[in-house]
Design a protein around this motif. Structure first.
Motif: not given
Length: 175
Positions: A48-49, A77-86, A116-125
């Protein structure tokens, strides 16, 4: 943006130091740890990333070629794949909890959640930033000559990808 990226890299360097100290003190726990996690989820995050980052790179290329609509499609497309992460993270956490992998499951699992939760926060940002550059692209605020905000976002998003590429083998692959 470069100061923010430097801070992010510094933050994760410190978290990786915690990982390596914990691993040095509990080698047997960390050797057995990856077998407790879902390799499918870890691979899904990676796909996804990286695919999202690939779309962002194409979006920047399209903007440089003065193709704003193509840029917006790549960003979508980037948004759709990026949303796959959360989404995968939600499914994986539910699976982990159902298999007893919570905060009381030991140092490997705690360290795993910590990073991984810290990484998830950065993905949300990053997803918020992606929404912002999509809005700016859609309103015509970027051009082939002036798209520094899009390039700054791309640098951040790729940094988040690179950090994941370090997290993935440490938790999902290395015994």
């Amino acid at each position: 943006m470069w100061v923010g990226i430097f801070c992010e890299v510094t933050e994760f360097a410190l978290m990786f130091a915690v990982y390596f100290v914990a691993r040095a003190h509990h080698p047997e726990v960390f050797a057995a740890g990856p077998a407790r996690l879902s390799l499918l989820a870890g691979t899904g995050y990676t796909l996804m990333l990286l695919t999202s980052g690939w779309c962002v790179a194409h979006a920047v290329h399209a903007m440089r070629a003065s193709r704003q609509q193509a840029c917006l499609r790549w960003l979508t497309g980037a948004l759709l794949f990026g949303l796959g992460y959360p989404l995968i993270k939600l499914i994986e956490v539910r699976w982990n909890l159902a298999h007893g992998l919570d905060g009381s499951a030991g140092i490997f699992v705690v360290t795993y959640y910590y990073l991984t939760f810290n990484h998830l926060i950065h993905v949300f940002w990053g997803l918020l930033g992606l929404g912002w550059v999509m809005l700016r692209t859609g309103t015509g605020s970027y051009s082939a000559d002036d798209h520094i905000g899009l390039e700054a976002f791309a640098c951040y998003w790729h940094t988040t990808d690179i950090i994941w590429l370090m997290i993935f083998p440490l938790f999902y692959l290395l015994p």
